[in-house]
Design a protein around this motif. Structure first.
Motif, PDB file in Angstrom:
ATOM      1  N   THR A  36      -5.014 114.837 -62.767  1.00 38.64           N
ATOM      2  CA  THR A  36      -6.431 114.910 -62.421  1.00 38.64           C
ATOM      3  C   THR A  36      -6.705 113.897 -61.316  1.00 38.64           C
ATOM      4  O   THR A  36      -6.040 112.863 -61.234  1.00 38.64           O
ATOM      5  N   VAL A  37      -7.681 114.201 -60.491  1.00 39.47           N
ATOM      6  CA  VAL A  37      -8.068 113.233 -59.455  1.00 39.47           C
ATOM      7  C   VAL A  37      -9.491 113.554 -59.022  1.00 39.47           C
ATOM      8  O   VAL A  37      -9.880 114.723 -58.968  1.00 39.47           O
ATOM      9  N   THR A  38     -10.260 112.524 -58.766  1.00 38.52           N
ATOM     10  CA  THR A  38     -11.626 112.784 -58.313  1.00 38.52           C
ATOM     11  C   THR A  38     -11.650 112.984 -56.802  1.00 38.52           C
ATOM     12  O   THR A  38     -10.717 112.636 -56.092  1.00 38.52           O
ATOM     13  N   ASP A  39     -12.737 113.560 -56.338  1.00 39.55           N
ATOM     14  CA  ASP A  39     -12.970 113.825 -54.905  1.00 39.55           C
ATOM     15  C   ASP A  39     -14.381 113.332 -54.655  1.00 39.55           C
ATOM     16  O   ASP A  39     -15.336 114.003 -55.023  1.00 39.55           O
ATOM     17  N   GLU A  40     -14.512 112.121 -54.096  1.00 33.56           N
ATOM     18  CA  GLU A  40     -15.829 111.501 -54.044  1.00 33.56           C
ATOM     19  C   GLU A  40     -16.099 110.725 -52.761  1.00 33.56           C
ATOM     20  O   GLU A  40     -16.319 109.517 -52.799  1.00 33.56           O
ATOM     21  N   PRO A  41     -16.104 111.430 -51.616  1.00 41.76           N
ATOM     22  CA  PRO A  41     -16.521 110.741 -50.400  1.00 41.76           C
ATOM     23  C   PRO A  41     -18.002 110.361 -50.470  1.00 41.76           C
ATOM     24  O   PRO A  41     -18.763 110.947 -51.255  1.00 41.76           O
ATOM     25  N   GLY A  42     -18.392 109.410 -49.666  1.00 43.75           N
ATOM     26  CA  GLY A  42     -19.795 108.989 -49.647  1.00 43.75           C
ATOM     27  C   GLY A  42     -20.136 108.314 -48.338  1.00 43.75           C
ATOM     28  O   GLY A  42     -19.253 107.998 -47.539  1.00 43.75           O
ATOM     29  N   ILE A  43     -21.409 108.149 -48.097  1.00 43.39           N
ATOM     30  CA  ILE A  43     -21.865 107.330 -46.964  1.00 43.39           C
ATOM     31  C   ILE A  43     -23.031 106.482 -47.468  1.00 43.39           C
ATOM     32  O   ILE A  43     -23.911 106.984 -48.169  1.00 43.39           O
ATOM     33  N   TYR A  44     -23.017 105.210 -47.069  1.00 41.00           N
ATOM     34  CA  TYR A  44     -23.996 104.256 -47.569  1.00 41.00           C
ATOM     35  C   TYR A  44     -24.633 103.542 -46.396  1.00 41.00           C
ATOM     36  O   TYR A  44     -23.942 102.846 -45.665  1.00 41.00           O
ATOM     37  N   LEU A  45     -25.921 103.761 -46.206  1.00 38.17           N
ATOM     38  CA  LEU A  45     -26.631 103.102 -45.110  1.00 38.17           C
ATOM     39  C   LEU A  45     -27.471 101.997 -45.732  1.00 38.17           C
ATOM     40  O   LEU A  45     -28.510 102.264 -46.349  1.00 38.17           O
ATOM     41  N   ALA A  46     -26.992 100.769 -45.587  1.00 40.47           N
ATOM     42  CA  ALA A  46     -27.593  99.631 -46.295  1.00 40.47           C
ATOM     43  C   ALA A  46     -29.093  99.569 -46.044  1.00 40.47           C
ATOM     44  O   ALA A  46     -29.553  99.698 -44.914  1.00 40.47           O
ATOM     45  N   GLY A  47     -29.837  99.377 -47.116  1.00 36.89           N
ATOM     46  CA  GLY A  47     -31.291  99.267 -47.013  1.00 36.89           C
ATOM     47  C   GLY A  47     -31.984 100.609 -46.892  1.00 36.89           C
ATOM     48  O   GLY A  47     -33.214 100.674 -46.882  1.00 36.89           O
ATOM     49  N   LYS A  48     -31.205 101.699 -46.771  1.00 37.71           N
ATOM     50  CA  LYS A  48     -31.824 103.009 -46.590  1.00 37.71           C
ATOM     51  C   LYS A  48     -31.506 103.940 -47.751  1.00 37.71           C
ATOM     52  O   LYS A  48     -32.332 104.159 -48.632  1.00 37.71           O
ATOM     53  N   PHE A  49     -30.298 104.481 -47.776  1.00 40.23           N
ATOM     54  CA  PHE A  49     -29.955 105.415 -48.849  1.00 40.23           C
ATOM     55  C   PHE A  49     -28.443 105.558 -48.920  1.00 40.23           C
ATOM     56  O   PHE A  49     -27.715 105.108 -48.018  1.00 40.23           O
ATOM     57  N   GLY A  50     -27.991 106.197 -49.979  1.00 39.42           N
ATOM     58  CA  GLY A  50     -26.564 106.471 -50.131  1.00 39.42           C
ATOM     59  C   GLY A  50     -26.372 107.905 -50.580  1.00 39.42           C
ATOM     60  O   GLY A  50     -27.239 108.481 -51.251  1.00 39.42           O
ATOM     61  N   VAL A  51     -25.259 108.487 -50.166  1.00 32.41           N
ATOM     62  CA  VAL A  51     -24.896 109.844 -50.587  1.00 32.41           C
ATOM     63  C   VAL A  51     -23.458 109.810 -51.076  1.00 32.41           C
ATOM     64  O   VAL A  51     -22.577 109.265 -50.397  1.00 32.41           O
ATOM     65  N   ARG A  52     -23.216 110.373 -52.258  1.00 30.49           N
ATOM     66  CA  ARG A  52     -21.849 110.575 -52.718  1.00 30.49           C
ATOM     67  C   ARG A  52     -21.842 111.880 -53.494  1.00 30.49           C
ATOM     68  O   ARG A  52     -22.803 112.171 -54.204  1.00 30.49           O
ATOM     69  N   ILE A  53     -20.805 112.667 -53.312  1.00 28.80           N
ATOM     70  CA  ILE A  53     -20.679 113.944 -54.026  1.00 28.80           C
ATOM     71  C   ILE A  53     -19.286 113.964 -54.637  1.00 28.80           C
ATOM     72  O   ILE A  53     -18.293 113.871 -53.924  1.00 28.80           O
ATOM     73  N   GLU A  54     -19.229 114.050 -55.948  1.00 28.19           N
ATOM     74  CA  GLU A  54     -17.954 113.899 -56.654  1.00 28.19           C
ATOM     75  C   GLU A  54     -17.740 114.999 -57.692  1.00 28.19           C
ATOM     76  O   GLU A  54     -18.592 115.237 -58.549  1.00 28.19           O
ATOM     77  N   ASN A  55     -16.603 115.637 -57.604  1.00 27.21           N
ATOM     78  CA  ASN A  55     -16.071 116.465 -58.681  1.00 27.21           C
ATOM     79  C   ASN A  55     -14.761 115.850 -59.144  1.00 27.21           C
ATOM     80  O   ASN A  55     -14.083 115.172 -58.372  1.00 27.21           O
ATOM     81  N   THR A  56     -14.393 116.136 -60.379  1.00 24.85           N
ATOM     82  CA  THR A  56     -13.051 115.805 -60.860  1.00 24.85           C
ATOM     83  C   THR A  56     -12.188 117.054 -60.737  1.00 24.85           C
ATOM     84  O   THR A  56     -12.605 118.149 -61.129  1.00 24.85           O
ATOM     85  N   LEU A  57     -11.015 116.890 -60.131  1.00 24.51           N
ATOM     86  CA  LEU A  57     -10.153 118.025 -59.807  1.00 24.51           C
ATOM     87  C   LEU A  57      -8.869 117.978 -60.633  1.00 24.51           C
ATOM     88  O   LEU A  57      -8.443 116.917 -61.079  1.00 24.51           O
ATOM     89  N   LEU A  58      -8.267 119.131 -60.774  1.00 29.23           N
ATOM     90  CA  LEU A  58      -6.948 119.249 -61.394  1.00 29.23           C
ATOM     91  C   LEU A  58      -5.984 119.735 -60.317  1.00 29.23           C
ATOM     92  O   LEU A  58      -6.325 120.610 -59.526  1.00 29.23           O
ATOM     93  N   ILE A  59      -4.779 119.167 -60.294  1.00 28.56           N
ATOM     94  CA  ILE A  59      -3.767 119.630 -59.342  1.00 28.56           C
ATOM     95  C   ILE A  59      -2.993 120.776 -59.987  1.00 28.56           C
ATOM     96  O   ILE A  59      -2.484 120.641 -61.105  1.00 28.56           O
ATOM     97  N   THR A  60      -2.933 121.896 -59.286  1.00 31.46           N
ATOM     98  CA  THR A  60      -2.260 123.090 -59.818  1.00 31.46           C
ATOM     99  C   THR A  60      -1.285 123.632 -58.775  1.00 31.46           C
ATOM    100  O   THR A  60      -1.398 123.324 -57.591  1.00 31.46           O
ATOM    101  N   PRO A  61      -0.304 124.465 -59.208  1.00 36.18           N
ATOM    102  CA  PRO A  61       0.628 125.050 -58.234  1.00 36.18           C
ATOM    103  C   PRO A  61      -0.115 125.975 -57.268  1.00 36.18           C
ATOM    104  O   PRO A  61      -1.067 126.652 -57.649  1.00 36.18           O
ATOM    105  N   TYR A  62       0.320 125.997 -56.029  1.00 42.23           N
ATOM    106  CA  TYR A  62      -0.276 126.889 -55.026  1.00 42.23           C
ATOM    107  C   TYR A  62       0.731 127.985 -54.676  1.00 42.23           C
ATOM    108  O   TYR A  62       0.559 129.145 -55.028  1.00 42.23           O
ATOM    109  N   LYS A  63       1.807 127.630 -54.017  1.00 42.13           N
ATOM    110  CA  LYS A  63       2.847 128.615 -53.747  1.00 42.13           C
ATOM    111  C   LYS A  63       4.184 127.925 -53.499  1.00 42.13           C
ATOM    112  O   LYS A  63       4.241 126.740 -53.220  1.00 42.13           O
ATOM    113  N   GLU A  64       5.240 128.693 -53.625  1.00 39.33           N
ATOM    114  CA  GLU A  64       6.568 128.161 -53.341  1.00 39.33           C
ATOM    115  C   GLU A  64       7.140 128.966 -52.183  1.00 39.33           C
ATOM    116  O   GLU A  64       7.105 130.206 -52.199  1.00 39.33           O
TER     117      GLU A  64
END
Lengths: 591, 591
Positions: A497-525
């Motif tokens: 499992t791994v989270t995906d949570e980029p964000g931007i923080y503008l001090a004194g103004k506002f912050g944005v972060r969007i996070e899901n928790t992800l599962l790593i699964t096979p894609y193709k060989e």
């Protein structure tokens, strides 16, 4: 007793012991990220309560190093104390050893409690300070024993058995796998010191650390014996019988150093990043220095654990939707504050089956508070929500079948253009991670830029990691794999499992972060090897009203619509008609 | 004498010396990537002539480790010898120490020439082999002295002065900067051993190594003296006078070990990845182990060097356009082969002012040969070009004012759908690097995925790096910064050059690589710090006829069109009307 009085007591001890400085890291004898109150020595001495930070006190000065998540919080908390804030990874910030060298001068002696730092940390500190004109390090003194009069005891909370139907693999089978991994590294045994590794290995859980279902103990494995060093008052007869059946002996917590001295095999594996300096130095046998094999085993979830995650995420999604609907309907009347909405969300989660508590203290940051990366609202800081701007809400729960971690940035009313643009860019970064495919064995360091590039193009950045592993009814931060700018060689493997949570923080103004928790699964060989992908475990709509859709690629739009379709299909059978109606709107396709 | 006879001679020496194995790395006493013939011991013993590889010979077996660039070439060259090919970074390939442990058993002694491996390599080897049941290492024997009867001498080619109008900074000023950097690392002096670092520092060039304008020597810097250890026959009176004027003394090449023993200061900086094991062990003073400060200085080009690069790239672009036009007109008649087109391209380059030779052996791989990453056509392997499929052409030149490196994959006629698709994906990867913006101090490891993600989505990958630094009339491979999957902490800084060369290689079918050399330039400065970007130095059209334009984003199309516009505007004033007409078509905008 205020901070400056504590410093004065500490300096009395330092003068008596001829120490020019004392260093207080943020951890405990087990290198825990979050620690029991007994080990909150850095907070005691500095007043700063973030999860990461190092305080250093000299006879005439004091400084605290922490990372960007805590810059604003630390500034606030250190106000009125002697402590100077040292911002890690900011140009011009001195390294700790460099600063000590400047403050204390050549030939000084400085102290650090060798129990509460890893062997590697202390070894590096000794080397760094030697280079500062030969400063030496003393590791066998804990001044907190003298100056912290009302220090909380080491917790004695009971341990409980984690049922096989959630764990998916019996303790004795895990121990057999650990032994096999040890043999592959030519080691006869190991000392396990990380509390979550011990809980995972033995299928036991506890409540010794706030939000982390672990219990204070060590586990010593030899080729013949397994010994749990623990305060026996924590073990019920049932747990004692269980341990015996799984082949695990029990000894007092305080006896671990003796246990290491008596360890009779040829060699022992110690993870020098995990085992504390004192225990490391107690070993008389040959040491195999290597990462603990348990770390990687624990991060690769078995099918039962994955099913548990899906169940926990379903419940968490239901609670989140009920909360978001409630917030969208009632927030406008301004009677709610950061703390009261956090409490409301907690109440929705508590209604869910197998709920065991929060997985970390909720971060509910309204407006400028959203720009404080690890903000925790207190009665002093709490502000009422108004019908405008963003509420950044990073929260998670412990369910018996899984651990959750989700961030949504919620528009409470009209937004500025800047807020919309930043929200859209963070969402794009988030989606790029969701979409990416990668060879098995790639590291999170390699993928990290996918979340950042769209931000870098506009001269924006965030200084925290993009993602971390999440435990299975265990710690919400689980390593060693991560997605971050710093090099983390731990390979990404299917089942993590791994989270995906980029964000931007503008001090004194506002912050944005969007996070899901992800599962790593096979894609193709293919002829080029095995490739992996991510699957969102988190099931909760992402608010599209702030999005500048023109900035999204068609691939990103398709991801949003497919994700929302899945969220709607999965959650709606478990919701009331009103809630379904709300969710239908929240999950409406964008174009 | 064939390979197996050489092995037999070697084993006679090994038996006499009681050595169970001997290790032949690919480098020289200066850790050069490309070496003078005198030091091609690994090629002598194995027959494999790639730039990277390690041969190990035991009494009963022999193996050669190399990386994916050379898998196909090595397979070919090792045919009929005892050597087993060991593919680095492929699952199941044993590490060298592990293999030696298996082949030789506990307690054995193995040999390696301590002059021809870095201190770190030998130290790691000693540690790894000790773990294989206590295998020990002997470093003071060079069996090639006995068994290589017609071994070429160490080159005695003359050294020439690199004029200040190209170097942009006088040698004594560079030495002053090096000394300042040494003081910042608390070092009194250093031993410089990398040939390109010495050439850069002294503003001298040579011809000792094929395609690399360096000369065999060491440079010992103390706080008072600078001594060049070199065979004096290489120095003209003019160069001797120049060195004296720049404050540089001269001593015989063979005396470097004595020079180190006589070094009288408190400490000395040695880069353990650069200085060979024997010299490292010769030092009697305190050693400051650190990366040589010269490496980073050399990679950040000054304004004169950047102007030189632009001039060299203009000339190289003119030669490339003349060649591509010629190829497009004449290739159809089938009279040309891989070697003859390489010769033709070389002839076009040789017409340009200040041309000094190739910067590396041209890789002209037609059809399946294009899938051999570092293919070099030989009279045996050479094939005629036919009017279909791809010719992969990776080439570069040394001009007195700069070094070039460019790859174009040239369609010679009809292409398959697969060829078109792979070409388009590689181009997309290439453009993503060209477009990216990043914070100052980011590492190439972080950016690497931007070139790969589009390939990974289709289960494709390449196992070589995405990019490397390029010297200023120096080595075409220049570190320590790179763009690659492996961790390279060296930060990217404005003024550095780096190539951008993703590729895909389908064994037995075809290969595609598209490479420009880029310059790192400032992008913008914001509250989040300084950001950087890339600018293509290479000026040469990229063939758009194979491209599936539907797969390109509008941003990618815009990049192509802007790049081609710049190529056309910059080159056309220097071309004949016919050539301008050809270039106009080659640079036509796509939509």
């Amino acid at each position: 007793m205020n901070i400056n009085q504590r410093l004065s007591h500490l300096r009395d001890v330092m003068r008596r012991e001829h120490l020019a400085a004392f260093i207080f890291p943020s951890t405990d004898p087990h290198q825990s990220e979050y620690v029991a109150d007994h080990w909150k020595g850095r907070e005691f001495i500095s007043g700063f309560n973030g999860s990461a930070g190092t305080a250093v006190v000299t006879l005439n000065s004091a400084a605290l190093w922490t990372d960007s998540r805590y810059f604003l919080a630390a500034e606030e908390q250190l106000k009125g104390t002697e402590f100077q804030l040292m911002k890690l990874k900011i140009e011009g910030t001195p390294a700790i050893a460099e600063w000590i060298g400047r403050e204390c001068g050549a030939g000084a002696e400085v102290g650090i409690d060798g129990w509460c730092s890893s062997a590697n940390e202390v070894k590096a500190l000794i080397a760094d300070l030697r280079r500062q004109g030969g400063i030496t390090v003393r590791t066998n003194l804990d001044p907190l024993k003298v100056i912290w009069s009302d220090r909380p005891a080491i917790p004695e909370n009971p341990v409980e058995i984690y049922p096989l139907k959630y764990a998916g693999e019996a303790a004795h089978d895990k121990i057999a796998r650990v032994r096999k991994a040890l043999r592959a590294q030519h080691a006869d045994g190991m000392l396990m010191s990380s509390l979550d590794d011990i809980a995972w290995t033995l299928n036991l859980r506890g409540t010794d650390v706030h939000c982390n279902p672990v219990f204070v103990s060590y586990l010593l494995i030899s080729s013949k014996d397994v010994t749990l060093y623990i305060n026996k008052v924590k073990l019920s007869p049932e747990v004692e019988a269980y341990l015996q059946a799984e082949g695990v002996g029990v000894a007092p917590y305080e006896d671990v150093q003796k246990g290491l001295k008596d360890y009779f095999e040829y060699n022992i594996l110690l993870d020098p990043d995990e085992v504390n300096y004192v225990l490391f130095k107690s070993v008389t046998r040959e040491i195999v220095e290597a990462e603990s094999p348990v770390k990687r085993m624990k991060t690769i979830k078995n099918d039962t654990e994955i099913a548990g995650f899906r169940s926990a995420m379903l419940k968490d999604g239901i609670a989140m939707v009920k909360f978001l609907k409630w917030l969208s309907e009632y927030a406008e009347n301004s009677e709610y504050s950061e703390i009261s909405v956090s409490d409301k969300l907690e109440a929705f989660r508590a209604e869910q089956p197998l709920y065991r508590g929060l997985s970390f203290d909720t971060i509910a940051g309204y407006g400028p508070h959203g720009a404080i990366v690890h903000y925790e609202a207190t009665p002093d800081s709490d502000v009422p929500l108004r019908p405008e701007g963003f509420l950044l809400l990073d929260s998670g729960a412990q369910y018996l079948d899984g651990t959750t971690d989700i961030t949504r940035t919620i528009p409470l009313g009209p937004l500025t253009d800047k807020e919309r643009r930043v929200y859209t860019l963070v969402l794009k970064g988030h989606i790029q991670i969701e979409l990416c495919k990668f060879p098995s064995g790639a590291s999170g360091t390699q993928l990290d830029v996918l979340a950042r590039e769209v931000l870098w193009r506009e001269g924006l950045n965030y200084l925290h990691g993009t993602g971390h592993g999440v435990g299975a009814y265990l710690n919400v931060h689980e390593g060693p794999h991560q997605i971050r700018m710093e090099w983390k060689p731990a390979p990404l493997v299917a089942g993590m499992t791994v989270t995906d949570e980029p964000g931007i923080y503008l001090a004194g103004k506002f912050g944005v972060r969007i996070e899901n928790t992800l599962l790593i699964t096979p894609y193709k060989e293919t002829a080029f090897g095995r490739f992996l992908q991510f699957e969102s475990l988190t099931l909760c709509p992402i608010d599209m009203s702030p999005v500048l859709v023109d900035l999204l690629t068609s691939e990103e739009i398709n991801w949003v619509n497919a994700y929302h379709q899945r969220v709607f299909d999965t959650l709606s059978p478990h919701l009331s008609p009103d809630e379904v109606a709300w969710l239908r709107v929240a999950c409406e396709p964008i174009k």
